[in-house]
Write an enzyme that holds these catalytic residues in place. Structure first.
Site, PDB file in Angstrom:
ATOM      1  N   ARG A 236      -2.581   7.156   3.591  1.00 23.83           N
ATOM      2  CA  ARG A 236      -3.952   6.460   3.577  1.00 23.83           C
ATOM      3  C   ARG A 236      -4.917   7.035   4.544  1.00 23.83           C
ATOM      4  NH1 ARG A 236      -5.263   3.906  -0.325  1.00 23.83           N
ATOM      5  NH2 ARG A 236      -6.325   1.981   0.468  1.00 23.83           N
ATOM      6  N   GLU A 265     -13.714   8.617   2.670  1.00 24.22           N
ATOM      7  CA  GLU A 265     -13.503   9.195   1.358  1.00 24.22           C
ATOM      8  C   GLU A 265     -14.984   9.074   0.555  1.00 24.22           C
ATOM      9  OE1 GLU A 265     -10.115   8.882  -0.525  1.00 24.22           O
ATOM     10  OE2 GLU A 265      -8.783   9.721   1.033  1.00 24.22           O
ATOM     11  N   HIS A 284      -8.037  13.992  -2.013  1.00 25.31           N
ATOM     12  CA  HIS A 284      -7.241  13.117  -2.545  1.00 25.31           C
ATOM     13  C   HIS A 284      -6.668  13.533  -4.057  1.00 25.31           C
ATOM     14  CE1 HIS A 284      -6.566   8.619  -1.910  1.00 25.31           C
ATOM     15  NE2 HIS A 284      -5.632   8.942  -2.699  1.00 25.31           N
TER      16      HIS A 284
END
Length: 323
Positions: A236, A265, A284
């Site tokens: 994460r 992000e 990601h």
């Protein structure tokens, strides 16, 4: 459910439950569930009455404020449920939750290995240099996994799948978990509070995000690491303090990093991490949408079968712990 034999005939005993999916409807997921006897109820601004479970693929902002009493569980397409915990939706109570823990272990493990090899083999240096001039620094500074120590911090489904991949290159592996349970293939299995930050050449973070793990890689822990250390984050984004890591990479406090998840992000296009030759950033994509869409329905079907039997779902979230 598999068919059962009764008096010489095969009879399919398919009970089925009513479900909806939101905020995005994935045909693959709907098809996989309906093929197993479950009935799809379209979401039209609210969860329909009679719905028994929800397949949820959004963020906390997308989750309905109210649910019919009939809803028994929610299946998410992701493993990290910290946003739902923080928003107050995922909490101890009647509603049960099942996440995607381990569902993408193989794909994320493979991506982790790719990111790690990209860093150790200095691929970004070759790309940025764009000429044979990259040869000298690569000869002097390339790293190898053989005879190295790799710490997998958070050796759950994904972490356990990473262990044999790095072992295949001759690395020693320290598996770190909340409980310190023995992880198959690891050379050492430790509790988090037993792990020393300076004991590994490579540190791969893949733990759930909780208040205890948020910014576990920070200015203090980075100072404790070897100056040759490599940090890989595929868990994460907020497990790593981005600014502290950036400073450590720029100053040479640690050697390199590979990051698929970040905080924030998306990482702004002008952030210095994009330009550092000792850092590889991927957006990601350790697991990709086609894989997610294909596997979510299968996970939901498995959860529904366990739920119908009154059993614990294979990836049921412990609401008191948040994962």
């Amino acid at each position: 459910h598999p068919p059962c034999k009764n008096g010489g005939f095969f009879i399919c005993t398919l009970v089925g439950m009513k479900f909806t999916m939101l905020p995005d409807v994935w045909k693959e997921t709907i098809d996989q569930l309906t093929e197993r006897g479950h009935e799809y109820l379209p979401f039209e601004g609210s969860v329909p009455e009679g719905c028994e479970f929800i397949v949820f693929n959004g963020t906390a902002a997308d989750f309905p404020e109210t649910l019919p009493e009939s809803v028994g569980f929610v299946q998410t397409h992701f493993a990290g449920v910290d946003g739902l915990v923080k928003a107050g939706y995922l909490k101890p109570g009647k509603l049960r939750w099942s996440n995607a823990q381990g569902l993408y272990a193989d794909t994320v493990a493979e991506s982790t290995l790719g990111l790690l090899l990209g860093v150790t083999q200095m691929l970004k240096t070759a790309i940025i240099t764009g000429s044979w001039d990259a040869a000298e620094p690569m000869h002097e500074n390339k790293r190898w996994l053989f005879d190295s120590t790799v710490a997998v911090i958070g050796a759950g489904g994904i972490g356990s799948a990473i262990v044999p991949l790095v072992k295949a290159f001759g690395a020693k592996v320290i598996a770190v978990t909340h409980s310190g349970r023995e992880i198959e293939g690891a050379d050492e299995s430790l509790k988090m509070d037993e792990f020393e930050w300076d004991s590994a050449d490579v540190l791969i973070t893949v733990t759930p995000l909780t208040e205890d793990t948020r910014h576990m890689v920070n200015a203090e822990s980075l100072k404790k690491m070897r100056d040759t250390a490599i940090v890989i984050n595929v868990g994460r984004g907020p497990l790593v303090d981005t600014e502290a890591l950036t400073e450590a990479l720029q100053s040479g406090e640690i050697a390199a990093a590979g990051l698929d998840v970040l905080d924030p992000e998306p990482l702004p296009a002008d952030h210095p991490l994009w330009k550092l030759d000792n850092c590889i950033v991927t957006p990601h994509v350790a697991n990709t949408n086609p894989v997610i869409r294909h596997r979510t329905g299968l996970a939901a079907a498995t959860s529904a079968e366990a739920f119908e039997k009154g059993e614990k779902m294979p990836t049921e979230v412990d609401a008191s712990r948040g994962y």
